[in-house]
Design a protein around this motif. Structure first.
Motif, PDB file in Angstrom:
ATOM      1  N   THR A 148      -2.724  -0.229 -23.315  1.00 36.39           N
ATOM      2  CA  THR A 148      -2.581   0.811 -22.300  1.00 36.39           C
ATOM      3  C   THR A 148      -3.942   1.345 -21.856  1.00 36.39           C
ATOM      4  N   SER A 149      -5.024   0.923 -22.515  1.00 33.81           N
ATOM      5  CA  SER A 149      -6.355   1.324 -22.048  1.00 33.81           C
ATOM      6  C   SER A 149      -7.270   0.102 -22.015  1.00 33.81           C
ATOM      7  N   GLU A 150      -8.337   0.205 -21.202  1.00 31.76           N
ATOM      8  CA  GLU A 150      -9.274  -0.913 -21.095  1.00 31.76           C
ATOM      9  C   GLU A 150      -9.983  -1.139 -22.427  1.00 31.76           C
ATOM     10  N   GLU A 151     -10.318  -0.052 -23.096  1.00 36.21           N
ATOM     11  CA  GLU A 151     -10.978  -0.099 -24.400  1.00 36.21           C
ATOM     12  C   GLU A 151     -10.167  -0.931 -25.399  1.00 36.21           C
ATOM     13  N   GLU A 152      -8.890  -0.604 -25.464  1.00 27.88           N
ATOM     14  CA  GLU A 152      -7.985  -1.284 -26.377  1.00 27.88           C
ATOM     15  C   GLU A 152      -7.909  -2.777 -26.027  1.00 27.88           C
ATOM     16  N   ARG A 153      -7.817  -3.045 -24.719  1.00 29.95           N
ATOM     17  CA  ARG A 153      -7.710  -4.437 -24.290  1.00 29.95           C
ATOM     18  C   ARG A 153      -8.966  -5.214 -24.631  1.00 29.95           C
ATOM     19  N   ARG A 154     -10.128  -4.622 -24.400  1.00 33.38           N
ATOM     20  CA  ARG A 154     -11.383  -5.311 -24.688  1.00 33.38           C
ATOM     21  C   ARG A 154     -11.529  -5.604 -26.184  1.00 33.38           C
ATOM     22  N   ALA A 155     -11.117  -4.643 -27.019  1.00 34.91           N
ATOM     23  CA  ALA A 155     -11.199  -4.870 -28.469  1.00 34.91           C
ATOM     24  C   ALA A 155     -10.266  -6.019 -28.877  1.00 34.91           C
ATOM     25  N   ALA A 156      -9.086  -6.063 -28.240  1.00 36.74           N
ATOM     26  CA  ALA A 156      -8.133  -7.125 -28.572  1.00 36.74           C
ATOM     27  C   ALA A 156      -8.661  -8.488 -28.131  1.00 36.74           C
TER      28      ALA A 156
ATOM     29  N   VAL B  74       6.103 -12.034 -19.261  1.00 40.45           N
ATOM     30  CA  VAL B  74       6.645 -12.087 -20.617  1.00 40.45           C
ATOM     31  C   VAL B  74       5.968 -11.003 -21.450  1.00 40.45           C
ATOM     32  N   LEU B  75       6.744 -10.255 -22.209  1.00 44.49           N
ATOM     33  CA  LEU B  75       6.168  -9.260 -23.117  1.00 44.49           C
ATOM     34  C   LEU B  75       6.635  -9.538 -24.535  1.00 44.49           C
ATOM     35  N   LEU B  76       5.706  -9.484 -25.472  1.00 43.53           N
ATOM     36  CA  LEU B  76       6.061  -9.645 -26.882  1.00 43.53           C
ATOM     37  C   LEU B  76       6.293  -8.273 -27.484  1.00 43.53           C
ATOM     38  N   GLY B  77       7.481  -8.032 -27.986  1.00 44.25           N
ATOM     39  CA  GLY B  77       7.713  -6.738 -28.599  1.00 44.25           C
ATOM     40  C   GLY B  77       9.173  -6.557 -28.962  1.00 44.25           C
ATOM     41  N   ALA B  78       9.426  -5.600 -29.845  1.00 42.25           N
ATOM     42  CA  ALA B  78      10.798  -5.301 -30.242  1.00 42.25           C
ATOM     43  C   ALA B  78      11.269  -4.073 -29.480  1.00 42.25           C
ATOM     44  N   VAL B  79      12.401  -4.184 -28.818  1.00 43.90           N
ATOM     45  CA  VAL B  79      12.946  -3.045 -28.084  1.00 43.90           C
ATOM     46  C   VAL B  79      13.537  -2.069 -29.092  1.00 43.90           C
ATOM     47  N   SER B  80      13.027  -0.841 -29.057  1.00 45.52           N
ATOM     48  CA  SER B  80      13.472   0.142 -30.047  1.00 45.52           C
ATOM     49  C   SER B  80      14.447   1.148 -29.446  1.00 45.52           C
ATOM     50  N   GLY B  81      14.603   1.147 -28.134  1.00 47.03           N
ATOM     51  CA  GLY B  81      15.530   2.095 -27.532  1.00 47.03           C
ATOM     52  C   GLY B  81      15.799   1.765 -26.078  1.00 47.03           C
ATOM     53  N   ILE B  82      16.946   2.252 -25.604  1.00 49.40           N
ATOM     54  CA  ILE B  82      17.303   2.089 -24.204  1.00 49.40           C
ATOM     55  C   ILE B  82      17.586   3.491 -23.663  1.00 49.40           C
ATOM     56  N   ASP B  83      16.954   3.823 -22.552  1.00 50.34           N
ATOM     57  CA  ASP B  83      17.108   5.163 -21.999  1.00 50.34           C
ATOM     58  C   ASP B  83      17.790   5.055 -20.640  1.00 50.34           C
ATOM     59  N   LEU B  84      19.071   5.461 -20.581  1.00 48.09           N
ATOM     60  CA  LEU B  84      19.813   5.300 -19.334  1.00 48.09           C
ATOM     61  C   LEU B  84      19.352   6.297 -18.279  1.00 48.09           C
ATOM     62  N   ILE B  91       9.407  -0.202 -25.836  1.00 45.77           N
ATOM     63  CA  ILE B  91       8.738  -1.051 -26.830  1.00 45.77           C
ATOM     64  C   ILE B  91       7.663  -0.172 -27.429  1.00 45.77           C
ATOM     65  N   ASP B  92       7.779   0.117 -28.715  1.00 45.46           N
ATOM     66  CA  ASP B  92       6.867   1.089 -29.335  1.00 45.46           C
ATOM     67  C   ASP B  92       6.780   2.321 -28.432  1.00 45.46           C
ATOM     68  N   ASP B  93       5.573   2.681 -27.987  1.00 47.94           N
ATOM     69  CA  ASP B  93       5.486   3.885 -27.151  1.00 47.94           C
ATOM     70  C   ASP B  93       5.405   3.557 -25.653  1.00 47.94           C
ATOM     71  N   ARG B  94       5.680   2.301 -25.319  1.00 49.64           N
ATOM     72  CA  ARG B  94       5.675   1.928 -23.901  1.00 49.64           C
ATOM     73  C   ARG B  94       7.076   1.975 -23.329  1.00 49.64           C
ATOM     74  N   GLN B  95       7.198   2.373 -22.061  1.00 53.46           N
ATOM     75  CA  GLN B  95       8.503   2.345 -21.399  1.00 53.46           C
ATOM     76  C   GLN B  95       8.473   1.290 -20.303  1.00 53.46           C
ATOM     77  N   ILE B  96       9.483   0.455 -20.290  1.00 55.87           N
ATOM     78  CA  ILE B  96       9.558  -0.590 -19.269  1.00 55.87           C
ATOM     79  C   ILE B  96      10.761  -0.255 -18.386  1.00 55.87           C
ATOM     80  N   PRO B  97      10.528   0.144 -17.134  1.00 57.70           N
ATOM     81  CA  PRO B  97      11.638   0.515 -16.261  1.00 57.70           C
ATOM     82  C   PRO B  97      12.390  -0.705 -15.726  1.00 57.70           C
ATOM     83  N   PHE B  98      13.677  -0.531 -15.487  1.00 53.78           N
ATOM     84  CA  PHE B  98      14.478  -1.638 -14.955  1.00 53.78           C
ATOM     85  C   PHE B  98      15.405  -1.138 -13.859  1.00 53.78           C
TER      86      PHE B  98
END
Lengths: 429, 429
Positions: A148-156, B74-84, B91-98
């Protein structure tokens, strides 16, 4: 009827297998003991780490390899002790008696007293190491994609490889190739331009065992591949999110999520057991000093071969830790035992290593090589083809040879890498 | 410019991939989310468990498969919740809108409330399961070889497979083949005559979903392979060194070191999250009851497909948990979404499963099959060749298809099995 002479070989690597095969037609009973059920073609292990080959492409069950050898049996187990009095080795509570014993358990990686680094910076010696490194590399790309940040991406997208010997150079070259390719083709917004591969070496040069013109070539190739070479640079700290590299008086902190250890080696753990039991001398990394016929001290029926043995050549230089050395030593000991069994004790010539050359691959179509007795220097695509040919010829089993040829052809034509699986437990944030 | 319709697909199995591919030319933005970076060809997983194929032969990175599809990420991650409310998945602290959400996370194995058995009796759903089972099988042969008593050896050579559905039958047939072959050829004193493979089934018949003549054929084939079939038999206890099997009032203790679980399935864990958030009904194993257009309840833009969905066909029978069902459902939902996006809401026909048949393989050259609409019954070598052909055609990527063909050809000609590697941690005594 007298019992056949019993030869116990510990270790199914290049040395142990060469010894077992050398005894094929001898009137002896051979037992090969290994902790693993397979022989590993270690020179290609880095290609498993980068997802170009699968574990099964470079490993063959020892039982399959020796299946046709009637005088040979295979035992799966870890040798926990050697008993000179009863002339036997121990696997758990079983004793396996021997008349001749050949130890060929090789070496493992060493963190120079920094064992705490093993978690952040895995080394590359086993199949499990390779799939662990593969997982970390592939997961780093995924992490960059989710950042979610450029810093994080660059480290990865920053990879640090410690040690610019053959393994470190091979790994960085392959990683550069795989990384640029995947990031530009398989990720939307993959930022291949942010990929950094840093190859860190304490000595002034990469591949320092080669003559200066080849070292220069390898520097050029690494540069062409975009690998950042830091020579005369020591890693002084490794943490989850950074490493510290010291160059002269200057200390640099590099933010990275992936560190791979390709620096030191030390003797495998059986070395200490052998030294304690026989009183044999060891060198600074625990390798066992052997007589010029590869036996230990006064123990004429105890041999150490391959990476675990320390022996100098006629010029006074230690023999390199290479598969050809181990294989020639295995054959030598097999012949020595055959001669003794047949009562022909005349051939007591010391072991002599026939050096047919050596090579290191750097990247796609790039390698350096010293060829033949005269050590002709070859580099570039020509050296790469020599490397390819030699490795294909050396791969132990016919099926794997075909398979690896097929896979390589496919990979190089299409840059497809289907072996890129992230398996095992995924790393936690 | 209005934003394209966003389709989020959770799960890169047969259903999820079919849906993503069905949207190839649609004006939508597709996001495929999976916990793993690869698609797994599950019908051949049992061949990894018996060392005939390697993980990479039946798995392909999802990124490679979808590499050319421009409207898909493609995103690698485990879906931990669905928010209607926000119409997004977490995915973790990211939200993917649909705008449309397709859940295709399949099923996992179930121990019917005996989760404590999972340690002694691993199931076969993932690559890691398969390599774990492979390790246990190969290690059992090694243990028999090292055994110091006949009792110990017999227990090591006894294998119990729980559940005689397709997976259990395939596994026991392959294990019989691999076991007899290895013990007679690769071990000195391997005692192939002591190999016992016990296939335990609670129902009166193996492969009970097939018509009686085919069930009879499969019984004959299992018998020919030396598999001991125990039907109407329930496993009531599993310990490190034995299992207890109940048949009527009789309880039998079987000494064994290797138990494989091929019995129940239950919905994957995302099923519960979906049910909780949407109020959808679930069946007894947690599968989600879907409308006849595969949406859930009142949620017209939420779909569940594949093994996780519970839907009955026109005759009132639940649809089977098979790859073709999932694939057809994926395509159906893709078409539904395409129609909606293009404002063509006319095609609201319910999902209809076109059953082209099904099959189960039993051993070398032996299978049973129901072919075509008319469900013609085929068995023996003919069914085996149909099975081979169908599976080769279905394998997702060209490279793997070639590779699997090559490997199978080789394996069946030579009975070579180079993928038989014992990797990971070795079991303790």
């Amino acid at each position: 009827m007298s019992q056949a002479h019993r030869v116990v070989i510990v270790g199914g690597g290049f040395g142990g297998l060469a010894c077992a095969r050398g005894l094929k037609r001898a009137n002896v009973e051979v037992t090969v003991i290994d902790r693993r059920n397979f022989h590993l073609f270690q020179p290609l292990l880095y290609q498993v780490a980068t997802g170009e080959l699968s574990p099964a492409n470079i490993a063959s069950p020892i039982r399959s390899i020796l299946q046709k050898q009637k005088n040979c049996q295979v035992l799966l187990g870890a040798v926990s002790g050697i008993d000179l009095e009863t002339q036997s080795v121990h696997i758990d509570d079983r004793q396996i008696p021997f008349d001749s014993l050949v130890i060929a358990t090789g070496s493992t990686h060493s963190y120079f007293g920094h064992e705490e680094w093993s978690e952040q910076a895995p080394g590359l010696k086993t199949i499990e190491d390779a799939t662990e490194i593969r997982k970390r590399i592939l997961y780093a790309f995924e992490r960059a994609n989710l950042a979610t940040s450029e810093e994080e991406r660059r480290a990865a997208l920053t990879f640090v490889i410690v040690g610019a010997g053959p393994t470190g150079v091979e790994l960085s070259g392959a990683l550069s190739d795989v990384g640029h390719n995947m990031l530009s083709k398989e990720f939307r917004g993959g930022h291949p331009e942010e990929l950094r591969i840093i190859l860190c070496e304490g000595q002034p040069d990469p591949l320092g065992m080669y003559p200066p013109p080849l070292v220069k070539k390898s520097r050029e190739e690494l540069d062409r591949l975009g690998v950042e070479l830091m020579t005369s640079s020591m890693v002084t700290d490794i943490q989850d999110d950074h490493v510290v590299v010291k160059h002269g008086d200057e200390e640099n902190r590099i933010y990275t999520r992936t560190v791979i250890w390709a620096a030191g080696v030390r003797a495998s753990s059986l070395g200490k057991i052998v030294a304690d039991e026989t009183g044999a001398e060891t060198n600074r990394v625990g390798k066992i000093l052997v007589n010029n016929n590869l036996s230990i001290g006064e123990h004429e029926n105890l041999f150490v071969i391959g990476d675990l043995a320390f022996l100098k050549n006629e010029a006074g230089d230690p023999l390199p830790a290479l598969a050809p050395v181990a294989m020639q030593q295995g054959s030598y000991v097999a012949n020595l035992i055959k001669d003794r069994v047949s009562g022909n004790s005349g051939s007591s010539k010391p072991f002599h290593y026939r050096d047919r050359g050596s090579m290191a691959v750097i990247g796609r179509y790039a390698a350096i090589a010293l060829v033949g007795k005269k050590k002709r220097q070859v580099s570039g695509i020509m050296a790469w083809f020599i490397w390819l040919f030699v490795h294909l010829m050396e791969i132990t089993q016919f099926r794997n040879r075909l398979m690896v040829l097929f896979l390589w052809g496919w990979t190089y034509l299409t840059r497809d890498r289907s072996a890129r699986l992230i398996t095992g437990k995924l790393p936690r944030e």
